[in-house]
Design a protein around this motif. Structure first.
Motif, mmCIF file in Angstrom:
data_model
loop_
_atom_site.group_PDB
_atom_site.id
_atom_site.type_symbol
_atom_site.label_atom_id
_atom_site.label_comp_id
_atom_site.label_asym_id
_atom_site.label_seq_id
_atom_site.Cartn_x
_atom_site.Cartn_y
_atom_site.Cartn_z
ATOM 1 N N VAL A 1 8.968 -32.941 33.531
ATOM 2 C CA VAL A 1 7.583 -33.393 33.632
ATOM 3 C C VAL A 1 7.157 -34.163 32.384
ATOM 4 O O VAL A 1 6.624 -35.276 32.496
ATOM 5 C CB VAL A 1 6.642 -32.212 33.939
ATOM 6 C CG1 VAL A 1 5.178 -32.630 33.860
ATOM 7 C CG2 VAL A 1 6.956 -31.642 35.304
ATOM 8 N N PRO A 2 7.378 -33.640 31.158
ATOM 9 C CA PRO A 2 7.010 -34.431 29.983
ATOM 10 C C PRO A 2 7.774 -35.756 29.900
ATOM 11 O O PRO A 2 7.211 -36.771 29.485
ATOM 12 C CB PRO A 2 7.362 -33.529 28.798
ATOM 13 C CG PRO A 2 7.394 -32.162 29.345
ATOM 14 C CD PRO A 2 7.790 -32.294 30.773
ATOM 15 N N ALA A 3 9.032 -35.776 30.306
ATOM 16 C CA ALA A 3 9.817 -37.013 30.260
ATOM 17 C C ALA A 3 9.236 -38.058 31.208
ATOM 18 O O ALA A 3 9.118 -39.238 30.850
ATOM 19 C CB ALA A 3 11.277 -36.729 30.608
ATOM 20 N N ILE A 4 8.851 -37.639 32.403
ATOM 21 C CA ILE A 4 8.235 -38.571 33.357
ATOM 22 C C ILE A 4 6.907 -39.082 32.807
ATOM 23 O O ILE A 4 6.594 -40.276 32.896
ATOM 24 C CB ILE A 4 8.064 -37.900 34.736
ATOM 25 C CG1 ILE A 4 9.431 -37.672 35.370
ATOM 26 C CG2 ILE A 4 7.170 -38.739 35.643
ATOM 27 C CD1 ILE A 4 9.396 -36.843 36.637
ATOM 28 N N SER A 5 6.131 -38.192 32.228
ATOM 29 C CA SER A 5 4.837 -38.585 31.657
ATOM 30 C C SER A 5 5.011 -39.604 30.534
ATOM 31 O O SER A 5 4.292 -40.612 30.477
ATOM 32 C CB SER A 5 4.108 -37.340 31.131
ATOM 33 O OG SER A 5 2.908 -37.701 30.520
ATOM 34 N N ILE A 6 5.956 -39.387 29.661
ATOM 35 C CA ILE A 6 6.214 -40.321 28.548
ATOM 36 C C ILE A 6 6.701 -41.660 29.098
ATOM 37 O O ILE A 6 6.272 -42.718 28.624
ATOM 38 C CB ILE A 6 7.233 -39.712 27.561
ATOM 39 C CG1 ILE A 6 6.594 -38.560 26.789
ATOM 40 C CG2 ILE A 6 7.774 -40.768 26.604
ATOM 41 C CD1 ILE A 6 7.559 -37.732 25.983
ATOM 42 N N ALA A 7 7.568 -41.636 30.096
ATOM 43 C CA ALA A 7 8.073 -42.880 30.680
ATOM 44 C C ALA A 7 6.940 -43.667 31.331
ATOM 45 O O ALA A 7 6.844 -44.890 31.161
ATOM 46 C CB ALA A 7 9.174 -42.578 31.696
ATOM 47 N N ARG A 8 6.062 -42.992 32.064
ATOM 48 C CA ARG A 8 4.933 -43.683 32.710
ATOM 49 C C ARG A 8 3.997 -44.286 31.670
ATOM 50 O O ARG A 8 3.522 -45.406 31.829
ATOM 51 C CB ARG A 8 4.178 -42.713 33.619
ATOM 52 C CG ARG A 8 4.973 -42.356 34.863
ATOM 53 C CD ARG A 8 4.194 -41.502 35.801
ATOM 54 N NE ARG A 8 3.054 -42.288 36.291
ATOM 55 C CZ ARG A 8 2.014 -41.770 36.928
ATOM 56 N NH1 ARG A 8 1.957 -40.474 37.135
ATOM 57 N NH2 ARG A 8 1.029 -42.534 37.347
ATOM 58 N N ARG A 9 3.717 -43.543 30.614
ATOM 59 C CA ARG A 9 2.823 -44.049 29.566
ATOM 60 C C ARG A 9 3.451 -45.262 28.876
ATOM 61 O O ARG A 9 2.767 -46.246 28.589
ATOM 62 C CB ARG A 9 2.537 -42.958 28.546
ATOM 63 C CG ARG A 9 1.699 -43.453 27.406
ATOM 64 C CD ARG A 9 0.782 -42.379 26.915
ATOM 65 N NE ARG A 9 0.026 -42.869 25.780
ATOM 66 C CZ ARG A 9 -1.245 -43.174 25.834
ATOM 67 N NH1 ARG A 9 -1.907 -43.026 26.959
ATOM 68 N NH2 ARG A 9 -1.879 -43.607 24.764
ATOM 69 N N SER A 10 4.750 -45.197 28.631
ATOM 70 C CA SER A 10 5.450 -46.309 27.992
ATOM 71 C C SER A 10 5.401 -47.555 28.871
ATOM 72 O O SER A 10 5.154 -48.664 28.375
ATOM 73 C CB SER A 10 6.892 -45.908 27.710
ATOM 74 O OG SER A 10 7.618 -46.989 27.215
ATOM 75 N N LEU A 11 5.626 -47.402 30.178
ATOM 76 C CA LEU A 11 5.552 -48.531 31.098
ATOM 77 C C LEU A 11 4.141 -49.104 31.166
ATOM 78 O O LEU A 11 3.952 -50.319 31.230
ATOM 79 C CB LEU A 11 6.028 -48.115 32.496
ATOM 80 C CG LEU A 11 7.529 -47.878 32.638
ATOM 81 C CD1 LEU A 11 7.848 -47.313 34.017
ATOM 82 C CD2 LEU A 11 8.290 -49.163 32.390
ATOM 83 N N PHE A 12 3.140 -48.224 31.151
ATOM 84 C CA PHE A 12 1.755 -48.683 31.159
ATOM 85 C C PHE A 12 1.455 -49.513 29.918
ATOM 86 O O PHE A 12 0.870 -50.595 30.001
ATOM 87 C CB PHE A 12 0.800 -47.485 31.253
ATOM 88 C CG PHE A 12 -0.626 -47.856 31.063
ATOM 89 C CD1 PHE A 12 -1.341 -48.465 32.088
ATOM 90 C CD2 PHE A 12 -1.277 -47.618 29.855
ATOM 91 C CE1 PHE A 12 -2.671 -48.824 31.914
ATOM 92 C CE2 PHE A 12 -2.591 -47.974 29.675
ATOM 93 C CZ PHE A 12 -3.299 -48.584 30.703
ATOM 94 N N GLU A 13 1.862 -49.013 28.747
ATOM 95 C CA GLU A 13 1.614 -49.735 27.492
ATOM 96 C C GLU A 13 2.346 -51.070 27.480
ATOM 97 O O GLU A 13 1.805 -52.079 27.040
ATOM 98 C CB GLU A 13 2.031 -48.889 26.287
ATOM 99 C CG GLU A 13 1.106 -47.727 25.999
ATOM 100 C CD GLU A 13 -0.309 -48.173 25.622
ATOM 101 O OE1 GLU A 13 -0.460 -49.220 24.953
ATOM 102 O OE2 GLU A 13 -1.253 -47.478 26.006
#
Length: 162
Positions: free
Chosen positions: A139-151
């Motif tokens: 879950v944290p890995a998916i969250s970090i990946a989504r935030r990185s893609l958003f940025e």
């Protein structure tokens, strides 16, 4: 084990397991260009419930044109699922390269292959903890990946996206 031991079933002294838990059977034998197979059964003396374990050990080494080489090992470990409490014994049927060697002349003693077998009860299974930890990190890995893609997307659009 002695050379004349082929076909004989060996038995441990009875021992008690106080609670239901997993059991680890570890075998160590210092083999030198030889092999050893142990067909074992952990047997509940009262109920005759048995848990089969087979362990094959081999250790070979030598020298060739490339130098020293070595393969196999002198130890093996088997993990049994939770075993009910009770009084148990370990039955062992050995087979070894030692048994196929020609016997020594009459007055010489038969060759011996020393084997140490230990039974441990309640051994932690670390793979379960590692799997749980990996699942918790998804879950944290998916969250970090989504935030990185958003940025990344935001910066590609000139920083205007919010």
């Amino acid at each position: 084990m002695r050379q004349g031991g082929k076909g004989k079933t060996l038995s441990s002294a009875p021992f008690r397991l106080e609670k239901e838990d997993n059991v680890e059977i570890e075998t160590t034998s210092y083999l030198n260009n030889d092999w050893l197979e142990l067909d074992m059964a952990l047997v509940n003396i009262d109920t005759n419930q048995s848990y089969a374990v087979f362990q094959a050990l081999e250790h070979y080494s030598g020298y060739d044109s490339d130098g020293a080489w070595e393969e196999g090992g002198n130890g093996k470990t088997s993990l049994l699922p939770p075993v009910a409490p009770g009084t148990y014994k370990l039955l062992i049927e050995p087979d070894a390269g030692l048994f196929s060697k020609a016997p020594s002349p009459a007055p010489a003693p038969l060759p011996i292959q020393r084997v140490a077998i230990s039974v441990r009860h309640g051994v932690p299974v670390w793979s379960n903890y590692l799997i749980a930890m990996a699942l918790l990190l998804v879950v944290p890995a998916i969250s970090i990946a989504r935030r990185s893609l958003f940025e990344k997307s935001r910066w590609e659009k000139g920083g205007a996206a919010e």
